[in-house]
Structures are given as structure tokens and as C-alpha cells.
Design an enzyme around this catalytic site. Structure first.
Site, PDB file in Angstrom:
ATOM      1  N   TYR A 125       7.658  41.691  -0.408  1.00  0.00           N
ATOM      2  CA  TYR A 125       7.054  42.848   0.242  1.00  0.00           C
ATOM      3  C   TYR A 125       5.607  43.019  -0.211  1.00  0.00           C
ATOM      4  O   TYR A 125       4.699  43.205   0.596  1.00  0.00           O
ATOM      5  CB  TYR A 125       7.863  44.104  -0.072  1.00  0.00           C
ATOM      6  N   SER A 185       0.989  48.773   3.144  1.00  0.00           N
ATOM      7  CA  SER A 185       1.688  49.682   2.234  1.00  0.00           C
ATOM      8  C   SER A 185       0.865  49.827   0.968  1.00  0.00           C
ATOM      9  O   SER A 185       0.141  48.903   0.578  1.00  0.00           O
ATOM     10  CB  SER A 185       3.073  49.124   1.884  1.00  0.00           C
TER      11      SER A 185
END
Length: 266
Positions: free
Chosen positions: A162, A150
Site C-alpha cells: 500500500y 494516501s
């Protein structure tokens, strides 16, 4: 037919609730459109089967498989199933990730349970899937692994687990690339930016008690290219290129698919 006669496992080929299409499902469909036989894998067998049915309806070949990526035994069974069905595995595409819905939070608020959950889903699952597919690809002297990171790995992102796991995904892919290059196995990682997918938009709308339109407009405004988020098809097309023989001399690359967002870092 850039993937004609190729066998692909797409982990995360189903999707959660919301509008539009997720990256994993789009990639499974795109691979099948280009001739690959696809094992559609998801923790929800019904969702995996929906993707397989969409492929079959369009004239492709697919089978559904249920696997929770936090369970190594299920990932081992997934790899064995694909090999048993089709005799080889040419592509492993890892497209599983969670943040807000997994309890992710800023560093001062993250709980031990949430951190462990996000790491198990976002990172450990990919490592274990690769663990079981690599012996097959090495024996074949060929194979492609595509992981999904990401842009959160490179840019400001508020939630610790994350960001940490998606950063680790880049390092892990580089390790895969260099250690398996002698076997003819390539590994690359895609970094999606702001995407209009159910996970990215609908999850934020639900957790923030906001309308989907408001969340989408806020995200659109941050994208340099046309002030519009990307779609799952943008990620799927990048994955198709990396999976194809057109990318035969490309390994160890981290590819942003972000509408130019990475250009303005710093």
C-alpha cells in the site's frame, strides 16, 4: 454548479460493506450535485448502480458501469462508454485502493501474490485508465485527472504494498501533469489522512476482530484537528475544487486532506 455541463468518470464510485460512505461514492454524488454527468464505475455493478440511483433521485444524471481495474479491456470499454454517451470526457477521478483486504503485510511477511494484487489494483489500474482517457482529453485540449493516494505515502505505515503504490501514485500524477500540460490537461493527487469510511474503519474492525467504535476512537485520537477523523465528504470537496475551473492554474499538486497530520511528520 461548478461542474455544469461537465462529464465525469468516477472509478470506485461504489463501496464495500460498512457504516457511512466511501470517498468514491461521496465524490460521485458531489460532482453530480455541482452539475456533472457522472459515469459511476465499480467492480460491483450493483454498488455502482446504487450510486447512480442516488444521483438520479437527487435530480442528477448518472449511469452505472462495471469494471475491474485489473482488466485493461474493461477500463478501455469504460472510457468508450462515457464518450459514446456524452460525447466528451472532462474529468477522470481514480478512487480505487486496497491494503489489508488485499493481503498486504510488512516487508518481511508480504507474499508475491499479495504484492502483485495490490499493485494491480492500486497503481496499474489508474495507469491504464489514464492511458485510455488521455487521447480524448488531448484532442479536446482540456481535461482533469484526479488520483487518490494516501498519507501513508508520507508517514509511517506498516504494510509495504500500500505504501509503495500510494507513493508511486504521487510520482505518476506528477508525470501526468508535466507531460500533458501543453494539451491543457491538468492532473492532481489527493492524500487522504485518517478517514471515517467503510474501507478504513470497518475493514480494520473485521480483520482485527474488534468493534467499530474501538477502531474509530483509536483513529480519532491520532488526528490533530479536533481529534476527529475526516469523512468522505472532505475528500469529495477537495476533488470538487480540483475538478472545477477554480483550480484552472493548479496541476501536479499533492494535496493532503488529513486534519493536520502531515504537519507533524518528523
Amino acid at each position: 454548479m461548478r461542474l455544469a455541463n461537465k462529464i465525469a468518470i468516477v472509478v470506485g464510485a461504489g463501496q464495500g460493506p460498512g457504516e457511512g460512505m466511501g470517498n468514491g461514492r461521496a465524490t460521485a454524488l458531489r460532482f453530480a450535485q455541482e452539475g456533472a454527468k457522472v459515469l459511476s464505475v465499480d467492480r460491483s455493478l450493483a454498488s455502482a448502480q446504487e450510486t447512480a440511483d442516488m444521483i438520479a433521485k437527487a435530480g442528477g444524471t448518472a449511469a452505472a458501469f462495471e469494471a475491474d481495474v485489473t482488466k485493461e479491456a474493461m477500463l478501455a470499454a469504460m472510457v468508450a462508454d462515457a464518450q459514446r454517451r456524452w460525447g466528451r470526457i472532462d474529468i477522470l477521478h481514480n478512487n480505487v485502493g486496497v491494503s489489508i483486504s488485499g493481503g498486504d503485510a510488512p516487508p518481511t511477511e508480504i507474499t508475491e501474490e499479495a504484492f502483485d494484487r495490490v499493485v494491480a489494483i492500486n497503481l496499474r489500474g489508474t495507469v491504464m485508465a489514464c492511458k485510455h482517457v488521455l487521447p480524448i482529453m488531448r484532442q479536446q485540449q482540456a481535461g482533469v485527472i484526479i488520483n487518490i493516494s494516501s498519507m501513508a505515502a508520507w508517514t509511517d505505515y506498516p504494510f509495504v504494498a500500500y505504501k509503495a503504490t500510494k507513493s508511486a501514485m504521487i510520482a505518476f500524477t506528477e508525470q501526468l501533469a508535466i507531460q500533458n500540460a501543453p494539451y491543457g490537461v491538468r492532473a492532481n493527487v489527493i492524500l487522504p489522512g485518517l478517514m471515517d469510511t467503510p474501507m478504513a474503519v470497518d475493514t480494520r474492525a473485521r480483520t482485527g476482530n474488534r468493534s467499530r467504535a474501538d477502531v474509530a476512537a483509536e483513529r480519532d485520537a491520532k488526528v490533530p484537528l479536533r481529534r476527529k477523523m475526516g469523512t468522505a465528504w472532505d475528500v469529495a470537496n477537495a476533488a470538487l475544487f480540483l475538478a472545477s475551473d477554480e483550480a484552472n492554474f493548479i496541476t501536479g499538486v499533492a494535496l493532503p486532506v488529513d486534519g493536520g497530520s502531515s504537519v507533524r511528520v518528523g
